[in-house]
Design a protein around this motif. Structure first.
Motif, PDB file in Angstrom:
ATOM      1  N   HIS A  55      -9.901  -6.765  11.152  1.00 25.16           N
ATOM      2  CA  HIS A  55      -9.661  -5.320  11.233  1.00 25.16           C
ATOM      3  C   HIS A  55     -10.706  -4.633  12.096  1.00 25.16           C
ATOM      4  N   ARG A  56     -11.852  -5.242  12.266  1.00 24.10           N
ATOM      5  CA  ARG A  56     -12.918  -4.664  13.091  1.00 24.10           C
ATOM      6  C   ARG A  56     -12.840  -5.167  14.528  1.00 24.10           C
ATOM      7  N   ILE A  57     -12.715  -6.487  14.698  1.00 18.63           N
ATOM      8  CA  ILE A  57     -12.786  -7.017  16.074  1.00 18.63           C
ATOM      9  C   ILE A  57     -11.602  -6.542  16.919  1.00 18.63           C
ATOM     10  N   THR A  58     -10.455  -6.270  16.295  1.00 19.49           N
ATOM     11  CA  THR A  58      -9.314  -5.786  17.075  1.00 19.49           C
ATOM     12  C   THR A  58      -9.481  -4.314  17.459  1.00 19.49           C
ATOM     13  N   LYS A  59     -10.521  -3.673  16.912  1.00 14.50           N
ATOM     14  CA  LYS A  59     -10.803  -2.279  17.302  1.00 14.50           C
ATOM     15  C   LYS A  59     -12.083  -2.196  18.130  1.00 14.50           C
ATOM     16  N   GLY A  60     -12.534  -3.348  18.628  1.00  9.67           N
ATOM     17  CA  GLY A  60     -13.694  -3.339  19.505  1.00  9.67           C
ATOM     18  C   GLY A  60     -15.023  -3.362  18.776  1.00  9.67           C
TER      19      GLY A  60
ATOM     20  N   ILE B 193     -20.183 -13.188  18.246  1.00 13.35           N
ATOM     21  CA  ILE B 193     -18.752 -13.418  18.429  1.00 13.35           C
ATOM     22  C   ILE B 193     -18.387 -13.078  19.867  1.00 13.35           C
ATOM     23  N   GLY B 194     -17.380 -13.778  20.391  1.00 17.18           N
ATOM     24  CA  GLY B 194     -16.967 -13.489  21.757  1.00 17.18           C
ATOM     25  C   GLY B 194     -15.578 -14.019  22.031  1.00 17.18           C
ATOM     26  N   ASN B 195     -15.133 -13.711  23.263  1.00 17.71           N
ATOM     27  CA  ASN B 195     -13.818 -14.175  23.697  1.00 17.71           C
ATOM     28  C   ASN B 195     -14.016 -15.406  24.559  1.00 17.71           C
ATOM     29  N   ILE B 196     -13.656 -16.570  24.031  1.00 17.96           N
ATOM     30  CA  ILE B 196     -13.961 -17.791  24.778  1.00 17.96           C
ATOM     31  C   ILE B 196     -13.012 -18.030  25.941  1.00 17.96           C
ATOM     32  N   LYS B 197     -12.015 -17.172  26.092  1.00 14.75           N
ATOM     33  CA  LYS B 197     -11.156 -17.294  27.277  1.00 14.75           C
ATOM     34  C   LYS B 197     -11.682 -16.469  28.446  1.00 14.75           C
ATOM     35  N   ASP B 198     -12.738 -15.704  28.200  1.00 15.01           N
ATOM     36  CA  ASP B 198     -13.287 -14.831  29.230  1.00 15.01           C
ATOM     37  C   ASP B 198     -14.597 -15.445  29.735  1.00 15.01           C
ATOM     38  N   ALA B 199     -14.577 -15.910  30.970  1.00 14.38           N
ATOM     39  CA  ALA B 199     -15.755 -16.588  31.515  1.00 14.38           C
ATOM     40  C   ALA B 199     -16.953 -15.644  31.624  1.00 14.38           C
ATOM     41  N   GLN B 200     -16.693 -14.332  31.686  1.00 11.94           N
ATOM     42  CA  GLN B 200     -17.782 -13.363  31.807  1.00 11.94           C
ATOM     43  C   GLN B 200     -18.450 -13.066  30.464  1.00 11.94           C
TER      44      GLN B 200
END
Lengths: 416, 257
Positions: free
Chosen positions: B194-199, B215-222
């Motif tokens: 509920h938190r991570i989907t709101k940034g 925590i991070g988005n592992i599909k984003d190389a940046q």
């Protein structure tokens, strides 16, 4: 307080959320389905393979199987945290889960057993209905009996030679289809456990086969035991010359009884040998391959659960009855304790799988001890306690008693 | 149809096609969709940074309304103490919700082991949380489909659909799942979905004073977390179960269970 803390005592290093989540009712579940499958297989040995020696016990065990079948899902229901949502399993089955097949299997199997019983007793139902219809001045009990019989005939009153021959054929087909379904019903209960890769004790492809073999053992034992008890009651009644309709003398019943018990005991021994061999194979294989989990499994099997596994299950539950049944000139007096011990052995096998499988931690460096709630302080300690289990154990007998009021389960004459 | 009617219809048709094409050119929906980056949530635990304060457990319990005194938790911290004679002691007393405040190791059943500093070879903390596996066994075994994996990789539980059979709890090799003491359904860490989907960040990440949890988005190389996972030596927990966990650890020792 977490519910599971009522019966779990944790020792050494375990993960915080680890408890014995599957308790006594989940021990009862495979035990009950095992009895269902075993009773059905026993009846099919006669109906399908025409093993004449089992004729007496075959019809009886078929009806008993149905009584057990109705009770078999109850332990699961009592165990659910949300029991009112039980029908979700049938409504939205998620078929990658072994449990999702439950609805399909139990209904298919229930339909097979119910229709086999119907074909088997159709003649009796029709005759009963017609006879009571002609009788004038029916009292209340007879009115109820008439109603039940008439409804159960499903409106088919044709009992000519030709239709009865067709009935016999249908019974044979249903018995044939029923055996694999019964094995599936129980084998899949084994699969539920055997496919849990997180559990080092459960995960083995042998699990479904072990479950089926021990299921047949327990089902046959229970049918024999119930058969003996009912025959003893009959003997008692025959001796007292009660006004109940008795077809035989005491000596006749005695002769038939020991004959049936001796012949059925042979089949019991064969399945017992299969069952023990598979379980020992599993144990030896685990010890020989000794993978990572063996260290803790060894401590659980040979040390902590030694009493449950080696004394209660293997010695008392397998070895003793094996010897008792194998010694020549089997008597009823010797068969009764042997059969009770067989049932104990199979129950302990279920216990050692379900509770034993949860008695060590996923960390492989801690344990969980199970304390069965005995005094029911609350609904939870009743459901998940001794009395809940006893209730489940008693229900099939009550149901069977009701069935035996409607169907001539023990009548010795008649064809089929 | 006469010639006039045919021409009228043709012009209308051509205008219509041109208009639709024009809209497509102006708004470029396909490009717009492509601009939304794919998301796969991943977690990084740096065990070297963990000090065993238990703030993460406390924050998690408050944020996700797990009764504080109940002995279950969506996340916890483990302590490992390896003595000079090679013995391994480990504990997570009360999920470490109150932090590690003494040197005594909890052995369960009310017993404790005092270990003096001079006998210790090494000691460290390991925070644990749901691995949000790529191949989650808990989702596989749910008989009613009440637990499922979202497109961004997080495994969720539908509290209105769970029947409470406990099969998912049995199936998780990491012991992450439990029955919610109030709702009586299966419960687990969901990276504070509920938190991570709101940034926002998960409660435990926000509460950690040392940055041991990220925590991070592992599909984003940046993404900095993705960058660490890609370029540094990280490990996963219990790879032998074939679950493909998406929580990566730095400094996971072989004693860790």
């Amino acid at each position: 307080m977490v519910l599971e803390e009522l019966w779990t005592v944790k020792e050494l290093f375990t993960y915080p959320n680890e408890y014995i989540y599957w308790s006594i009712q989940i021990v009862m579940y495979p035990f009950m389905t095992g009895l269902v499958a075993g009773a059905f297989v026993l009846s099919s040995l006669y109906h399908l393979f025409g093993i004449k020696q089992l004729k007496e016990i075959a019809r009886f065990s078929l009806v008993f199987s149905f009584a057990l079948l109705i009770v078999a899902p109850l332990p699961l229901l009592l165990h659910l945290q949300q029991p009112l949502r039980n029908y979700f399993v049938y409504m939205t089955p998620h078929f990658t889960s072994a449990i999702a097949a439950f609805g399909v299997v139990i209904f298919v199997y229930g339909a097979i057993v119910a229709s086999e019983i119907w074909f088997l007793y159709r003649k009796h139902l029709v005759e009963g209905s017609v006879k009571l219809k002609q009788q004038l001045n029916k009292n209340l009990a007879e009115k109820i009996r008439y109603g039940v019989y008439t409804i159960l005939t499903l409106g088919v009153f044709d009992i000519s030679e030709r239709t009865l021959r067709q009935d016999a054929k249908a019974i044979k087909i249903l018995a044939g289809v029923g055996v694999p379904v019964a094995c599936f019903l129980h084998g899949y209960a084994g699969f539920i456990f055997g496919s849990v890769k997180a559990n080092a004790l459960w995960m083995t492809p042998l699990m479904p086969v072990i479950f089926i073999m021990s299921a047949i053992v327990s089902g046959v034992a229970l049918c024999m035991l119930t058969y003996i008890i009912t025959m003893e009651v009959k003997k008692f009644r025959a001796a007292r010359k009660t006004p109940f309709p008795i077809h035989q003398t005491r000596e006749e019943i005695k002769g038939v009884e020991i004959d049936v018990v001796k012949k059925t005991a042979r089949y019991l021994l064969v399945f017992l040998i299969f069952s023990i061999s598979l379980e020992l194979l599993d144990l030896i294989f685990r010890g020989y391959t000794a993978v990572k989990s063996w260290d803790i499994l060894r401590r659980v099997i040979y040390e902590r659960d030694f009493l449950d596994i080696f004394i209660l299950q293997y010695t008392l539950g397998n070895l003793f009855p094996f010897i008792l049944l194998l010694i020549p000139r089997l008597t009823i007096r010797r068969a009764i304790p042997a059969l009770f011990l067989v049932l104990l052995g199979v129950f302990m096998m279920r216990w050692n799988v379900v509770i034993g499988g949860q008695s060590f931690s996923l960390t492989f460096s801690g344990y969980m001890n199970y304390r069965l709630p005995i005094i029911p302080h609350s609904l939870e300690t009743f459901k998940e306690g001794l009395f809940g289990a006893l209730l489940i154990g008693a229900l099939p007998f009550i149901l069977f008693w009701i069935f035996s009021k409607i169907l001539p389960v023990f009548d010795m004459e008649e064809s089929h | 149809m006469n010639r006039r009617g045919f021409l009228k219809l043709s012009i209308k048709g051509a205008a219509g096609i041109a208009f639709a094409k024009g809209l497509d050119e102006i708004f470029r929906p396909r490009q717009g969709l492509a601009a939304v980056k794919p998301v796969r949530w991943g977690f990084l635990v740096d065990t070297y940074k963990c000090i065993g304060c238990g703030f993460c457990v406390r924050a998690c319990k408050l944020e996700n309304e797990i009764p504080y005194e109940a002995n279950v938790s969506r996340t916890w911290v483990e302590r490992y103490v390896i003595t000079k004679d090679g013995r391994v002691f480990a504990d997570a007393p009360k999920e470490a919700r109150n932090g590690f405040t003494t040197n005594r190791v909890d052995l369960g059943m009310g017993r404790y082991q005092d270990i003096k500093g001079e006998y210790i070879d090494k000691a460290f903390f390991v925070p644990k949380l749901c691995n949000q596996c790529d191949k989650p066994p808990c989702v596989q075994v749910c008989p009613v489909g009440a637990t499922y994996q979202t497109a961004d990789g997080v495994v969720l539980v539908d509290r209105k659909w769970c029947i409470g059979c406990g099969y998912c709890i049995m199936a998780c090799p990491y012991g992450m799942r439990f029955f919610h003491p109030v709702h009586q359904v299966a419960e687990k860490c969901n990276f504070c979905y509920h938190r991570i989907t709101k940034g926002m960040k998960p409660a435990c990440v926000q509460a950690c004073p040392t940055g041991a949890r990220k925590i991070g988005n592992i599909k984003d190389a940046q993404d900095p977390v993705a960058n660490i996972i890609m370029t540094q030596r990280v490990s996963i927990h219990k790879p032998e179960y074939g679950t493909n966990p998406q929580v990566y650890f730095i400094g996971l020792s072989e004693e860790v269970r």
